[in-house]
Scaffold this active site. Structure first.
Site, short mmCIF file in Angstrom:
data_model
loop_
_atom_site.label_atom_id
_atom_site.label_comp_id
_atom_site.label_asym_id
_atom_site.label_seq_id
_atom_site.Cartn_x
_atom_site.Cartn_y
_atom_site.Cartn_z
N MET A 1 0.84 -1.20 0.00
CA MET A 1 0.00 0.00 0.00
C MET A 1 0.88 1.25 0.00
O MET A 1 0.41 2.35 0.32
CB MET A 1 -0.94 0.00 1.21
CG MET A 1 -1.92 -1.18 1.16
SD MET A 1 -3.41 -0.91 2.13
CE MET A 1 -2.73 -0.65 3.75
N HIS B 1 9.22 -3.43 3.56
CA HIS B 1 8.82 -3.67 2.17
C HIS B 1 10.03 -4.01 1.30
O HIS B 1 9.96 -4.89 0.43
CB HIS B 1 8.16 -2.42 1.58
CG HIS B 1 6.88 -2.00 2.24
ND1 HIS B 1 6.76 -0.84 2.97
CD2 HIS B 1 5.65 -2.58 2.29
CE1 HIS B 1 5.52 -0.71 3.42
NE2 HIS B 1 4.82 -1.76 3.02
N LYS C 1 4.77 -10.34 9.08
CA LYS C 1 4.24 -9.37 10.05
C LYS C 1 2.71 -9.44 10.06
O LYS C 1 2.09 -9.35 11.11
CB LYS C 1 4.69 -7.96 9.69
CG LYS C 1 3.99 -6.94 10.52
CD LYS C 1 4.59 -5.59 10.39
CE LYS C 1 3.66 -4.59 11.00
NZ LYS C 1 2.49 -4.37 10.13
N SER D 1 6.55 -0.58 10.27
CA SER D 1 5.20 -0.44 9.74
C SER D 1 4.98 1.00 9.29
O SER D 1 5.47 1.94 9.93
CB SER D 1 4.17 -0.78 10.84
OG SER D 1 2.88 -0.36 10.44
N SER D 2 4.23 1.15 8.20
CA SER D 2 3.91 2.50 7.74
C SER D 2 3.14 3.25 8.82
O SER D 2 3.19 4.48 8.91
CB SER D 2 3.06 2.44 6.46
OG SER D 2 3.66 1.58 5.52
N ARG D 3 2.39 2.53 9.65
CA ARG D 3 1.56 3.18 10.67
C ARG D 3 2.37 3.59 11.91
O ARG D 3 1.83 4.31 12.76
CB ARG D 3 0.40 2.27 11.07
CG ARG D 3 -0.67 2.15 9.98
CD ARG D 3 -1.88 1.37 10.45
NE ARG D 3 -3.00 1.47 9.52
CZ ARG D 3 -3.42 0.48 8.73
NH1 ARG D 3 -2.81 -0.70 8.74
NH2 ARG D 3 -4.46 0.65 7.94
P1 AMP Z 1 1.40 -2.95 3.47
O1 AMP Z 1 1.96 -1.88 2.59
O2 AMP Z 1 1.35 -2.57 4.91
O3 AMP Z 1 0.11 -3.53 2.93
O4 AMP Z 1 2.44 -4.13 3.42
C1 AMP Z 1 2.81 -4.71 2.19
C2 AMP Z 1 3.55 -5.99 2.46
O5 AMP Z 1 4.71 -5.71 3.23
C3 AMP Z 1 2.72 -7.00 3.26
O6 AMP Z 1 2.96 -8.30 2.74
C4 AMP Z 1 3.28 -6.84 4.65
O7 AMP Z 1 3.14 -8.02 5.44
C5 AMP Z 1 4.73 -6.57 4.34
N1 AMP Z 1 5.38 -5.91 5.47
C6 AMP Z 1 4.99 -4.76 6.07
N2 AMP Z 1 5.80 -4.49 7.12
C7 AMP Z 1 6.69 -5.52 7.19
C8 AMP Z 1 7.77 -5.82 8.07
N3 AMP Z 1 8.08 -5.05 9.10
N4 AMP Z 1 8.47 -6.94 7.84
C9 AMP Z 1 8.14 -7.77 6.81
N5 AMP Z 1 7.14 -7.52 5.95
C10 AMP Z 1 6.43 -6.42 6.13
#
Ligand code: AMP
Length: 307
Positions: free
Chosen positions: A47, A54, A166, A202-204
């Site tokens: 996202m 990522h 995660k 985390s982005s959050r």
């Molecule tokens: P998101 O942008 O939050 O939807 O995450 C995109 C992908 O990155 C998803 O498969 C998440 O599980 C992975 N991801 C996000 N944060 C981490 C992290 N700290 N370690 C490993 N994978 C991550």
């Protein structure tokens, strides 16, 4: 794929932004050209607001396929009405700059109307697995995730796709519908990338103030302690209770769930008689922090005390 191929690919592209396409037609055109040249394709769904978690997915994918598509799409269907869809960080230009230092070949960043044109009416729903933990606290969330990931798989037709551990429940949900619907995609899981103090990237995390950020680091400490004690045969049920209390004591405002589950199908566990996962979401203000750790089975099948 050999290491040599990877180095050849990454080096000359290091300075330029990866191209971005916004329509399914353009995505298919590019992927079709790669396929015609006999190359394999990996998809990294995100996202955006990319961080080193990522990027680790992109790096892992580079060892698996010749080409990599990173999708950036803030998917409205996986956000509840009270959630942060409109405030979710969007910074595509910075994301592309970040990706220019990686082996990513293409960014797919469709507008909402490309993914969900007027009249869109279909959902992919994984019964059971989607209902508790994250699903219980975010009704409809996994239907939104499964629907968008299924669409991305059909749009890109990758050989492999990668998701972070995660979001462990998400990974299990995706593996299940891929299996159930016979989708020809290899689903890879990637280990959790953490900040130096143990907080999962985390982005959050950007939503946390300094005090919350400090408290947030306690989540992984508590889970790691529970894991160690479970593997030393302390009662799973007692540890779940103690863990919740420890998080409250550490300053978390609420614990949505903290539970040991079967690592493969997420069924509740009374005893550690198979590989398990300890999963937790705890809140700081309005921000939900997700984390989980692998828990090894206690191998002789003896009852854990009180379990
Ligand atoms: P998101 O942008 O939050 O939807 O995450 C995109 C992908 O990155 C998803 O498969 C998440 O599980 C992975 N991801 C996000 N944060 C981490 C992290 N700290 N370690 C490993 N994978 C991550």
């Amino acid at each position: 794929m050999s290491e040599g191929v990877r180095i050849d690919r990454a080096a000359p592209e290091a300075a330029r932004l990866p191209p971005v396409v916004r329509s399914v037609a353009e995505l298919r055109l590019t992927v079709g050209r790669w396929r015609a040249a006999g190359e394999t394709v990996g998809l990294v769904p995100t996202m955006g607001a990319l961080h080193h978690g990522h990027l680790s997915l992109v790096d892992q994918m580079a060892r698996e396929t010749d080409r990599i598509v990173v999708s950036i799409f803030v998917n409205p269907k996986q956000f509840g009405p009270q959630e942060d869809f409109s405030n979710y960080p969007r910074r595509e230009r910075a994301d592309r700059e970040t990706l220019s230092t990686t082996p990513a070949d293409l960014v797919f960043a469709p507008p909402v109307g490309e993914m969900y044109p007027p009249g869109f009416a279909t959902a992919v729903s994984v019964a059971g697995l989607s209902d508790d933990m994250e699903g219980a606290h975010r009704p409809g969330h996994f239907d939104g995730v499964a629907t968008v990931v299924a669409k991305l798989f059909n749009q890109c037709a990758p050989d492999a796709a990668i998701f972070g551990e995660k979001d462990y429940q998400q990974l299990v949900v995706i593996r299940r519908f891929v299996r159930d619907l016979d989708m020809p995609v290899r689903v890879l899981g990637a280990p959790i990338v953490r900040e130096p103090d143990g907080l999962a990237a985390s982005s959050r995390n950007a939503y946390l103030n300094d005090e919350q950020r400090r408290i947030g680091a306690g989540l992984n400490r508590v889970l790691s302690d529970l894991k160690r004690r479970a593997e030393a045969r302390e009662s799973v049920a007692a540890l779940e209770k103690e863990g919740r209390q420890a998080l409250h004591d550490a300053g978390f405002d609420a614990v949505d769930y903290l539970c040991f589950r079967d690592a493969g199908n997420l069924e509740p566990l009374k005893r550690l008689d198979r590989p398990a996962r300890l999963l937790c979401t705890a809140r700081l203000g309005r921000t939900r922090l997700l984390d989980n750790v692998a828990v090894a089975p206690v191998d002789d099948g003896a009852d854990t005390p009180g379990g």
